[in-house]
Enzyme design. Structure first.
Site, mmCIF file in Angstrom:
data_model
loop_
_atom_site.group_PDB
_atom_site.id
_atom_site.type_symbol
_atom_site.label_atom_id
_atom_site.label_comp_id
_atom_site.label_asym_id
_atom_site.label_seq_id
_atom_site.Cartn_x
_atom_site.Cartn_y
_atom_site.Cartn_z
ATOM 1 N N ASP A 54 5.850 -61.262 56.627
ATOM 2 C CA ASP A 54 4.759 -61.880 57.378
ATOM 3 C C ASP A 54 5.036 -63.380 57.409
ATOM 4 O OD1 ASP A 54 2.457 -63.068 58.271
ATOM 5 O OD2 ASP A 54 1.105 -61.884 57.024
ATOM 6 N N TYR A 87 -5.637 -69.815 70.429
ATOM 7 C CA TYR A 87 -4.298 -69.568 70.987
ATOM 8 C C TYR A 87 -3.841 -70.775 71.811
ATOM 9 C CZ TYR A 87 -0.487 -67.020 73.354
ATOM 10 O OH TYR A 87 0.735 -66.621 73.844
ATOM 11 N N LYS A 140 -0.677 -73.077 70.858
ATOM 12 C CA LYS A 140 0.509 -73.126 71.729
ATOM 13 C C LYS A 140 0.753 -74.534 72.278
ATOM 14 C CE LYS A 140 1.982 -68.819 71.494
ATOM 15 N NZ LYS A 140 3.321 -68.483 70.950
ATOM 16 N N ASP A 184 10.158 -59.084 61.229
ATOM 17 C CA ASP A 184 8.884 -58.625 61.794
ATOM 18 C C ASP A 184 7.998 -58.160 60.642
ATOM 19 O OD1 ASP A 184 8.176 -57.783 64.991
ATOM 20 O OD2 ASP A 184 6.858 -56.943 63.447
#
Ligand SMILES: NC(=O)c1ccc[n+]([C@@H]2O[C@H](COP(=O)([O-])OP(=O)(O)OC[C@H]3O[C@@H](n4cnc5c(N)ncnc54)[C@H](O)[C@@H]3O)[C@@H](O)[C@H]2O)c1
Length: 252
Positions: free
Chosen positions: A66, A156, A160, A42
């Site tokens: 990252d 987004y 996706k 994370d």
């Protein structure tokens, strides 16, 4: 978390990104409960410190990285210190519901770097080790926005949809070599993801499609159960699917 049915991952190692919160956190804890060694990744130092604190003494390696950059991916590979059996590409960010006329290059490339490039680079990095042993499972977290145009902004939604292409291509190329790649497409899930609107038109246009209460909001554990199943041998003949885990939203 929900009780685990077994120790399906005894002796297996799995990399999980986005492990500090939400779906990635639930997936990490489920895999640990089922016997896996987990490399938990994370970008948040404090979230990983919390995770580490809760699982002291367990086979958990936490990596602050990252994953949107190659340098971050290199850190993950170094921490894994060898081949892994599974890769759960969970880390992702929303995009403020910004429509195409308003998106900037900077925003577009950042969303793609986190949501898509990270998954490609981690897949590329861990595939050789899986291919060497002829076994491996990759699960990418897609979205309802992989299936429709009304669930997020353009960056987004496009990223996706591309996750689906990455998943299917990986499944196609490596099915004969024992490596599987699948995706889950969550609907609404109760997590810390920032789903605020930064565009007035984005809010006005998308809100009616997001507040219809047609399906229940899922828990992270419900997503973790599906991800763990796809990582496990129980789904050994499931390859290249995009599994909606959305209470039925995709049927509407
Ligand atoms: N929550 C939902 O309703 C929902 C719906 C569909 C899809 N998803 C997808 O599920 C995945 C997980 O999201 P969540 O809802 O659990 O969100 P979350 O914000 O609760 O957790 C995501 C975690 O990823 C980490 N992260 C973000 N960018 C990172 C980076 N560049 N490198 C490393 N770590 C990074 C964050 O620090 C956070 O801990 C995402 O891919 C998201 O797009 C979520």
């Amino acid at each position: 978390m929900a009780s685990s049915p077994s120790r399906r991952f005894e002796g297996r190692s799995v990399v999980v990104t986005g492990a500090g919160s939400g779906i990635g956190l639930a997936t990490t804890e489920r895999l640990l409960a089922e016997g896996a060694r987990v490399v938990a990744v994370d970008v948040s130092v404090s979230r990983l410190a919390d995770l580490e604190g809760r699982h002291d003494g367990e086979p958990l390696a936490c990596v602050v990285a990252d994953v949107s950059s190659q340098a971050g991916v290199d850190q993950v590979v170094a921490a894994a210190a060898g081949p892994v059996d599974g890769l759960a590409n969970v880390a992702g960010i929303m995009d403020g519901f910004v429509p195409p006329a308003e998106v900037t290059d900077e925003h577009w490339f950042h969303v793609f770097a986190v949501n898509l490039d990270s998954m490609m680079r981690l897949t590329r990095a861990f595939l050789p080790g899986m291919l060497d042993v002829g076994r491996g499972a990759i699960v990418n977290v897609a979205s309802e926005a992989s299936l429709r145009g009304s669930a997020a902004g353009v960056a987004y939604t496009a990223s996706k949809h591309a996750v689906v292409g990455l998943t299917r291509s990986t499944a196609f190329f490596y099915a004969p070599k024992g490596v599987r790649a699948n995706a889950v497409a969550p609907g609404g899930v109760m997590t810390n993801i920032d789903a605020t609107f930064t565009s007035d038109w984005g809010r006005e246009r998308a809100t009616p499609y997001l507040t219809t209460d047609l399906t229940p909001v899922a828990t992270p554990d419900q997503l973790a159960a599906a991800i763990a199943w796809l990582l496990s041998e129980e789904s050994s003949d499931v390859n290249g699917v995009v599994l909606p885990v959305d209470g039925g939203w995709s049927t509407i």
